[in-house]
Motif scaffolding. Structure first.
Motif, PDB file in Angstrom:
ATOM      1  N   ARG A   1       0.799  -1.164   0.009  1.00  0.00           N
ATOM      2  CA  ARG A   1      -0.027  -0.030  -0.037  1.00  0.00           C
ATOM      3  C   ARG A   1       0.827   1.376   0.123  1.00  0.00           C
ATOM      4  NH1 ARG A   1      -5.467  -0.838   1.707  1.00  0.00           N
ATOM      5  NH2 ARG A   1      -5.957  -2.978   2.301  1.00  0.00           N
ATOM      6  N   LEU A   2       2.130   1.150   0.809  1.00  0.00           N
ATOM      7  CA  LEU A   2       2.758   2.303   0.628  1.00  0.00           C
ATOM      8  C   LEU A   2       3.410   2.732  -0.631  1.00  0.00           C
ATOM      9  CD1 LEU A   2       4.834   2.162   4.025  1.00  0.00           C
ATOM     10  CD2 LEU A   2       3.272   3.737   3.644  1.00  0.00           C
ATOM     11  N   ALA A   3       3.657   1.516  -1.419  1.00  0.00           N
ATOM     12  CA  ALA A   3       4.293   1.680  -2.708  1.00  0.00           C
ATOM     13  C   ALA A   3       3.364   2.560  -3.593  1.00  0.00           C
ATOM     14  CB  ALA A   3       4.860   0.305  -3.058  1.00  0.00           C
ATOM     15  N   GLN A   4       2.142   1.952  -3.403  1.00  0.00           N
ATOM     16  CA  GLN A   4       1.268   2.634  -4.246  1.00  0.00           C
ATOM     17  C   GLN A   4       0.929   4.042  -4.043  1.00  0.00           C
ATOM     18  OE1 GLN A   4      -0.545   1.212  -7.110  1.00  0.00           O
ATOM     19  NE2 GLN A   4      -1.200   3.263  -7.240  1.00  0.00           N
ATOM     20  N   MET A   5       1.182   4.493  -2.726  1.00  0.00           N
ATOM     21  CA  MET A   5       0.861   5.775  -2.361  1.00  0.00           C
ATOM     22  C   MET A   5       2.037   6.584  -3.001  1.00  0.00           C
ATOM     23  SD  MET A   5       2.448   7.978  -0.076  1.00  0.00           S
ATOM     24  CE  MET A   5       2.828   7.752   1.503  1.00  0.00           C
ATOM     25  N   LEU A   6       3.300   6.116  -2.687  1.00  0.00           N
ATOM     26  CA  LEU A   6       4.677   6.651  -3.284  1.00  0.00           C
ATOM     27  C   LEU A   6       4.614   6.789  -5.027  1.00  0.00           C
ATOM     28  CD1 LEU A   6       7.044   5.028  -0.970  1.00  0.00           C
ATOM     29  CD2 LEU A   6       6.087   7.515  -0.898  1.00  0.00           C
ATOM     30  N   ARG A   7       3.833   6.071  -5.605  1.00  0.00           N
ATOM     31  CA  ARG A   7       3.525   6.157  -7.053  1.00  0.00           C
ATOM     32  C   ARG A   7       2.784   7.642  -7.415  1.00  0.00           C
ATOM     33  NH1 ARG A   7       0.444   2.806  -9.759  1.00  0.00           N
ATOM     34  NH2 ARG A   7       1.758   3.172 -11.863  1.00  0.00           N
ATOM     35  N   ILE A   8       2.008   8.000  -6.343  1.00  0.00           N
ATOM     36  CA  ILE A   8       0.902   9.036  -6.744  1.00  0.00           C
ATOM     37  C   ILE A   8       1.291  10.267  -6.135  1.00  0.00           C
ATOM     38  CG2 ILE A   8      -1.332   9.654  -6.050  1.00  0.00           C
ATOM     39  CD1 ILE A   8      -2.177   6.915  -6.014  1.00  0.00           C
ATOM     40  N   VAL A   9       2.044  10.359  -4.823  1.00  0.00           N
ATOM     41  CA  VAL A   9       2.477  11.599  -4.224  1.00  0.00           C
ATOM     42  C   VAL A   9       3.386  12.558  -5.152  1.00  0.00           C
ATOM     43  CG1 VAL A   9       1.653  11.037  -2.176  1.00  0.00           C
ATOM     44  CG2 VAL A   9       3.995  10.751  -2.803  1.00  0.00           C
TER      45      VAL A   9
END
Length: 401
Positions: free
Chosen positions: A349-357
């Motif tokens: 989930r963190l990796a997906q967040m870091l794809r976006i921010v």
């Protein structure tokens, strides 16, 4: 590697292993920013990385300091992200702020006693900073009155000062933009409900509302006309910092899968002895090495004409590799990978967040695509093979086909 950098990287790694990793699940359960942890980060020298020693900083270059987030990412990518944004603001404050602002804020920021964050994105504009409605009216007494709102503000309600990008006229475009630091206790500043972010709920994020907020001109970080370009530079630094943190995340996922596989027995042997497992984890290891090389090269390019493009390459490739790594390592553990104690679901989930921010991977592709268009325009035209020219298309034989 300099002795100072080695010392700071060791401090960051120790902070990840001793402070972040053992406590991150409790932080998420409490849904509160761990101020005691960021205080320890400050004491370890991790909150003034790019600031000269005269202001209490470490005096590292961007290329050196950005490596810190790889070490912090071993503990948690969202925590690394928050400290990276604080360091960007501290860098801006001490590099471009007024003497009065530095005297009041610099040492508190570099020590971590006070935290800062960056506010650019607005609710209606997302990745389009040119569409901005937060407006500052400049008064004759040297104060600015600010009205508007910002979205996805990290450390909302927790930071002590917010470096906010504003427009100063009704003219379209960015030539009237500025950046001003707004202390959190200024009358008229308020925050909406915290966003529900299950895998990094300790990092408060929300909208920020500015209603007739009055700030002194001493708090101007980037004057009118420099706010937009300065914001783009901050975003480039943030994108490379995120790529660095993703490498720590990938290493944490890979180490979890390796530690599990070396003892898990299946089919008459251990998982790590199976070709399929080795190939899966080998691909993660290669992606990790490539990601490290890419973000470090991008960090070296910051501040040069190649910096924005290299930052886009790093932000496009590395978070995608982190998502893939977290998912692959989860797969290696099978059903056990879904259990909270192993932490792989959180990493995914963190990796997906870091794809976006700080600019989605799609925005990075746009930046890369525009650079390719410019390169294509400068290349010589290729000769057109006979039979494929415009005259052929107009001939009766071709038309008949």
């Amino acid at each position: 590697m300099s002795e100072k950098l080695q010392t700071i990287l060791t401090a960051a790694r120790d902070h990840a292993s001793d402070v972040i990793a053992p406590n991150v699940d409790a932080w998420n359960a409490a849904r509160l920013w761990p101020r005691s942890a960021s205080d320890k980060a400050g004491a370890a020298g991790l909150t003034g990385l790019y600031v000269p020693e005269e202001w209490g900083g470490q005096g590292l270059s961007l290329a050196e300091g950005i490596q810190v987030y790889e070490q912090l990412g071993l503990g948690d990518g969202a925590y690394a992200f928050a400290l990276s944004m604080h360091n960007i603001c501290t860098y801006a404050a001490c590099g471009y702020g007024t003497d009065a602002f530095k005297e009041q804020w610099a040492r508190d920021l570099t020590s971590g006693r006070k935290l800062a964050n960056f506010a650019l994105t607005e609710p209606q504009s997302g990745s389009d900073p040119m569409t901005m409605y937060t407006h500052a009216t400049i008064n004759g007494d040297g104060t600015w009155i600010i009205n508007g709102s910002k979205a996805w503000v990290s450390l909302a309600t927790e930071a002590d000062v917010y470096f906010t990008v504003v427009k100063t006229s009704d003219a379209p475009g960015h030539k009237d933009m500025a950046m001003i630091a707004i202390p959190a206790d200024t009358p008229g500043i308020s925050f909406g409900p915290l966003y529900d972010t299950p895998s990094y709920s300790f990092l408060p994020m929300s909208e920020m509302y500015l209603n007739n907020v009055i700030v002194s001109e001493d708090n101007i970080i980037l004057p009118i006309g420099q706010g937009f370009q300065g914001s783009l530079m901050a975003i480039d630094i943030a994108r490379v910092s995120i790529a660095s943190g993703c490498c720590g995340l990938m290493q944490a996922a890979l180490d979890t899968a390796l530690a599990y596989s070396k003892n898990r027995k299946m089919f008459g042997g251990k998982n790590i002895e199976l070709d399929g497992i080795q190939w899966m984890l080998g691909e993660v290891a290669t992606d990790l090495e490539a990601s490290r090389l890419l973000y470090r090269k991008a960090a070296e390019a910051l501040g040069t004409p190649e910096g924005p493009l290299m930052a886009a390459h790093a932000k496009r490739f590395v978070p995608d590799a982190a998502v893939k790594a977290a998912n692959t390592c989860t797969q290696v553990l099978g059903g056990m990978g879904l259990l909270q104690p192993y932490g792989l679901d959180r990493l995914s989930r963190l990796a997906q967040m870091l794809r976006i921010v700080d600019g989605t991977t799609e925005i990075s592709r746009v930046v890369i695509g525009r650079a390719l268009q410019k390169r294509a325009a400068g290349l010589p035209d290729l000769p057109v093979p006979r039979g494929f020219g415009e005259s052929d298309a107009a001939s009766p034989s071709v038309a008949a086909e």
